[in-house]
Design a protein around this motif. Structure first.
Motif, short mmCIF file in Angstrom:
data_model
loop_
_atom_site.label_atom_id
_atom_site.label_comp_id
_atom_site.label_asym_id
_atom_site.label_seq_id
_atom_site.Cartn_x
_atom_site.Cartn_y
_atom_site.Cartn_z
N PRO A 34 -53.56 16.64 64.06
CA PRO A 34 -52.66 17.60 64.68
C PRO A 34 -51.80 18.37 63.68
O PRO A 34 -50.91 19.11 64.09
N TRP A 35 -52.03 18.20 62.39
CA TRP A 35 -51.31 19.00 61.40
C TRP A 35 -51.68 20.47 61.57
O TRP A 35 -52.77 20.79 62.05
N THR A 36 -50.77 21.33 61.14
CA THR A 36 -51.02 22.77 61.15
C THR A 36 -50.68 23.31 59.77
O THR A 36 -50.03 22.64 58.97
N VAL A 37 -51.15 24.52 59.50
CA VAL A 37 -50.80 25.17 58.25
C VAL A 37 -50.38 26.60 58.53
O VAL A 37 -50.96 27.27 59.39
N GLU A 38 -49.35 27.03 57.85
CA GLU A 38 -48.90 28.42 57.90
C GLU A 38 -49.20 29.03 56.53
O GLU A 38 -48.73 28.52 55.50
#
Length: 151
Positions: A34-38
């Motif tokens: 569930p990690w995200t990256v911007e």
């Protein structure tokens, strides 16, 4: 190479789709859910900036910054965190190498390599979950590439 971790995958999508997935849809695949990256900067050229922030489900943040050393469209992306965008030395962790090989039959061999300065850095990366994490991210890259190939 003695301080190298890598994964390799044959993807049932043309190299152009895999390249587009990697370069234009980074936020959809770069770190395992569930990690995200911007993505703050992704200047895909030699000397271009790379700036991202990975965010975990419990509020964790990991800022990544560095430069691209070499970019050959649909073939190769080499980046490092050993220097900043203004060429100041930084605490190095690795050189990342992403290779895209057109297999000539609508499939692509994708290889992702993490080269470390020391055995300790490599072992630390492995202990952080390199294999599971980079494979999960690559699974997500495959999903995006397959979707783009079908468009």
């Amino acid at each position: 190479m003695s301080h190298e971790l890598s994964i390799e995958r044959v993807i049932d999508a043309p190299v152009a789709a895999v390249w587009r997935a990697w370069t234009e849809h980074t936020e959809e695949w770069f770190c395992p859910r569930p990690w995200t990256v911007e993505v703050g900067a992704q200047e895909l050229r030699a000397g271009g900036r790379s700036e991202m922030v990975m965010r975990g489900p419990d509020g964790e943040e990991n800022a990544l910054a560095g430069v691209y050393l070499e970019v050959v469209p649909e073939r190769l992306i080499v980046s490092t965190d050993a220097v900043t965008a203004d060429w100041q030395p930084a605490e190095p962790f690795m050189v990342r190498i992403d290779r895209f090989e057109d297999l000539g039959d609508g499939r692509t061999r994708y290889t992702a390599i993490a080269r470390h300065w020391t055995a300790a850095a490599m072992e630390s990366h492995a202990a952080m979950g390199f294999e599971a994490g980079w494979n999960a991210a690559t699974d997500q890259l495959v999903e995006v590439a397959m979707r783009l190939a079908g468009e």
